[in-house]
Enzyme design. Structure first.
Site, short mmCIF file in Angstrom:
data_model
loop_
_atom_site.label_atom_id
_atom_site.label_comp_id
_atom_site.label_asym_id
_atom_site.label_seq_id
_atom_site.Cartn_x
_atom_site.Cartn_y
_atom_site.Cartn_z
N ASN A 32 0.83 -1.22 0.00
CA ASN A 32 0.00 0.00 0.00
C ASN A 32 0.87 1.27 0.00
OD1 ASN A 32 0.96 0.13 2.58
ND2 ASN A 32 -1.04 0.02 3.60
N LYS A 35 4.67 2.72 3.81
CA LYS A 35 6.05 2.85 4.29
C LYS A 35 7.06 2.49 3.19
CE LYS A 35 5.11 3.81 8.59
NZ LYS A 35 5.61 5.00 9.28
N GLY A 36 6.61 1.88 2.14
CA GLY A 36 7.52 1.38 1.12
C GLY A 36 7.69 2.36 -0.03
N ILE A 51 -3.90 -4.74 2.17
CA ILE A 51 -4.43 -6.11 2.30
C ILE A 51 -5.66 -6.19 3.21
CG2 ILE A 51 -2.47 -7.55 1.63
CD1 ILE A 51 -1.84 -7.65 4.72
N TYR A 140 3.49 -4.36 19.40
CA TYR A 140 4.11 -4.87 18.16
C TYR A 140 4.35 -6.38 18.29
CZ TYR A 140 7.85 -5.92 14.81
OH TYR A 140 8.61 -6.51 13.83
N PHE A 207 21.63 4.63 24.43
CA PHE A 207 20.70 4.65 25.55
C PHE A 207 21.16 3.65 26.62
CE2 PHE A 207 18.37 6.22 21.90
CZ PHE A 207 17.82 7.39 22.43
N ARG A 220 22.95 -6.81 20.49
CA ARG A 220 21.91 -7.29 19.58
C ARG A 220 22.54 -8.19 18.50
NH1 ARG A 220 19.57 -5.79 23.25
NH2 ARG A 220 17.91 -4.25 23.45
N ARG A 281 16.56 3.19 28.06
CA ARG A 281 15.17 3.29 27.59
C ARG A 281 14.37 2.16 28.23
NH1 ARG A 281 15.86 3.66 21.17
NH2 ARG A 281 16.71 1.62 21.65
N1 NAD Z 1 13.58 -4.69 9.90
C1 NAD Z 1 13.82 -5.54 10.90
O1 NAD Z 1 14.90 -5.51 11.50
C2 NAD Z 1 12.79 -6.57 11.29
C3 NAD Z 1 13.04 -7.38 12.41
C4 NAD Z 1 12.10 -8.34 12.76
C5 NAD Z 1 10.96 -8.50 12.00
N2 NAD Z 1 10.73 -7.70 10.92
C6 NAD Z 1 9.49 -7.87 10.16
O2 NAD Z 1 9.81 -7.92 8.78
C7 NAD Z 1 8.77 -7.33 8.01
C8 NAD Z 1 9.35 -6.34 7.04
O3 NAD Z 1 10.08 -5.35 7.76
P1 NAD Z 1 10.77 -4.14 6.98
O4 NAD Z 1 11.89 -3.68 7.81
O5 NAD Z 1 10.99 -4.51 5.57
O6 NAD Z 1 9.59 -3.06 7.07
P2 NAD Z 1 9.16 -1.95 5.98
O7 NAD Z 1 8.31 -0.96 6.70
O8 NAD Z 1 10.35 -1.46 5.24
O9 NAD Z 1 8.26 -2.79 4.98
C9 NAD Z 1 6.91 -3.12 5.21
C10 NAD Z 1 6.16 -2.87 3.91
O10 NAD Z 1 4.79 -3.27 4.07
C11 NAD Z 1 3.93 -2.28 3.52
N3 NAD Z 1 2.65 -2.38 4.23
C12 NAD Z 1 2.43 -2.15 5.56
N4 NAD Z 1 1.14 -2.39 5.85
C13 NAD Z 1 0.52 -2.77 4.69
C14 NAD Z 1 -0.80 -3.16 4.36
N5 NAD Z 1 -1.78 -3.17 5.27
N6 NAD Z 1 -1.07 -3.51 3.08
C15 NAD Z 1 -0.09 -3.49 2.13
N7 NAD Z 1 1.17 -3.13 2.39
C16 NAD Z 1 1.48 -2.78 3.66
C17 NAD Z 1 4.68 -0.97 3.72
O11 NAD Z 1 4.28 0.03 2.81
C18 NAD Z 1 6.14 -1.40 3.50
O12 NAD Z 1 6.51 -1.30 2.15
C19 NAD Z 1 7.78 -6.74 9.01
O13 NAD Z 1 6.68 -7.61 9.12
C20 NAD Z 1 8.56 -6.69 10.30
O14 NAD Z 1 7.71 -6.85 11.43
C21 NAD Z 1 11.62 -6.74 10.57
#
Ligand code: NAD
Length: 324
Positions: A32, A35-36, A51, A140, A207, A220, A281
């Protein structure tokens, strides 16, 4: 295979799309763009859809014969989830339920879910294996654990097979420099440190330096984005062999402290990185490190980029492309 990547315009999803294209799969992306970024999507089939909208999502399924779904779409900021829990339960849980309903309707039975270390809450021991108690300490983590539980029920009821991959900290960038991390706001340590190195940020905040760790700062576990993509490929091979639904912890198995990351970043960038020291934190455990032995044993997965310098170097190459 026809693979649907939900959240394919985000950090991890966009790298996954690239890997799938290299492997000659037919890739379809739903995002959508909350954030992307559209320009991070390297395949042709892109649908700007939320979705939670079953009609629009259903159309994508009706027009493509989807074999497998990778689900990366969610909100990911722990602090925001504490302030606005409803936003997280709606987007991370409700929207995923809506996606699973459509999968059941179209008889798509293979699903890989992006879960997180946050499902475990405060570590009772380290490194954290799959048997570790799951007591998330923020909405979360709770929303992700709820999805994991929902997946167990969808398996029992509808035969929908899933693999939940619990990432610790995804980091690095495409080694070819085509893609990288652009969260807004950025909350992850490595890109923040590199922004301080490049001058986009005046300093990096630490922090707490009085934790029970060798240098007092939090430890981490960082996993290269390319290794994460590889784990997803293996998860699908696992499901396609007819195996049972499962969940795996993914990490390097070796932690790095905040100070070690800053030192390594100074080394890679050859720049002095200004530091600002704050108090602890709330809700930050001293150490969060994955025990990824199960993924190694069952999926044959082993991270290739275990050297933190490589992870930081790839992220630094990407930071140097700014503005992207
Ligand atoms: N980045 C990390 O270190 C990390 C660690 C653990 C878990 N995760 C998980 O990995 C996944 C991806 O993380 P990321 O860092 O790429 O995040 P991100 O925000 O870069 O990517 C998420 C994408 O999903 C899209 N999106 C969000 N809600 C939506 C919806 N309802 N319908 C359609 N699109 C939607 C956003 O526009 C974005 O492009 C997430 O589920 C996150 O919880 C990430």
């Amino acid at each position: 295979m026809n693979i649907l990547v939900v959240g394919g315009a985000g950090f991890i999803g966009s790298h996954m799309v690239k890997r799938l294209l290299v492997d000659h799969h037919n890739v379809i992306v739903i995002d959508n763009l909350s954030k992307g970024f559209r320009d991070a999507v390297l395949c042709d089939s892109f649908f700007e859809v939320d979705i939670i909208d079953k009609v629009a999502t259903g159309k994508v399924f009706a027009n493509h014969s989807i074999d497998v779904v990778f689900h990366f779409a969610s909100f990911i900021e722990v602090g925001e989830s504490v302030k606005f829990p409803e936003k997280y339960f709606k987007n991370n849980f409700e929207a995923t339920r809506s996606l699973l309903d459509i999968m059941v309707q179209f008889q798509v039975k293979q699903f890989v879910f992006s879960s997180t270390a946050a499902v475990f809450g405060n570590p009772e021991y380290s490194p954290i294996d799959e048997a570790h108690p799951k007591h998330p300490i923020n909405p979360y983590g709770e929303s992700k654990l709820m999805v994991e539980k929902m997946l167990e029920e969808f398996d029992k009821e509808y035969g929908l097979k899933s693999v939940s991959l619990r990432y610790f900290n995804a980091a690095g960038a495409d080694p070819q420099g085509e893609l990288g991390e652009r969260h807004n706001p950025e909350t992850h340590l490595i890109p923040l440190v590199l922004q301080a190195a490049s001058g986009r940020r005046d300093a990096i905040s630490i922090f707490g330096d009085d934790y029970d760790t060798p240098d007092g700062t939090c430890i981490r576990d960082y996993i290269h984005i390319t290794d994460l993509a590889d784990a997803h490929i293996r998860a699908i091979e696992y499901l396609r062999k007819g195996n049972q639904s499962a969940a795996f912890n993914l990490g390097n198995g070796k932690g790095f402290s905040v100070r070690e990351i800053i030192d390594a970043a100074e080394n890679v960038t050859n720049k002095k990185i200004p530091i600002r020291l704050h108090g602890r934190r709330a809700g930050d455990p001293a150490t969060l490190v994955a025990d990824a032995k199960l993924a190694n044993k069952v999926l044959g997965w082993k991270p290739e980029f275990t050297n933190i310098r490589d992870i930081i170097q790839h992220a630094w190459n990407w930071e140097n492309k700014f503005p992207w």
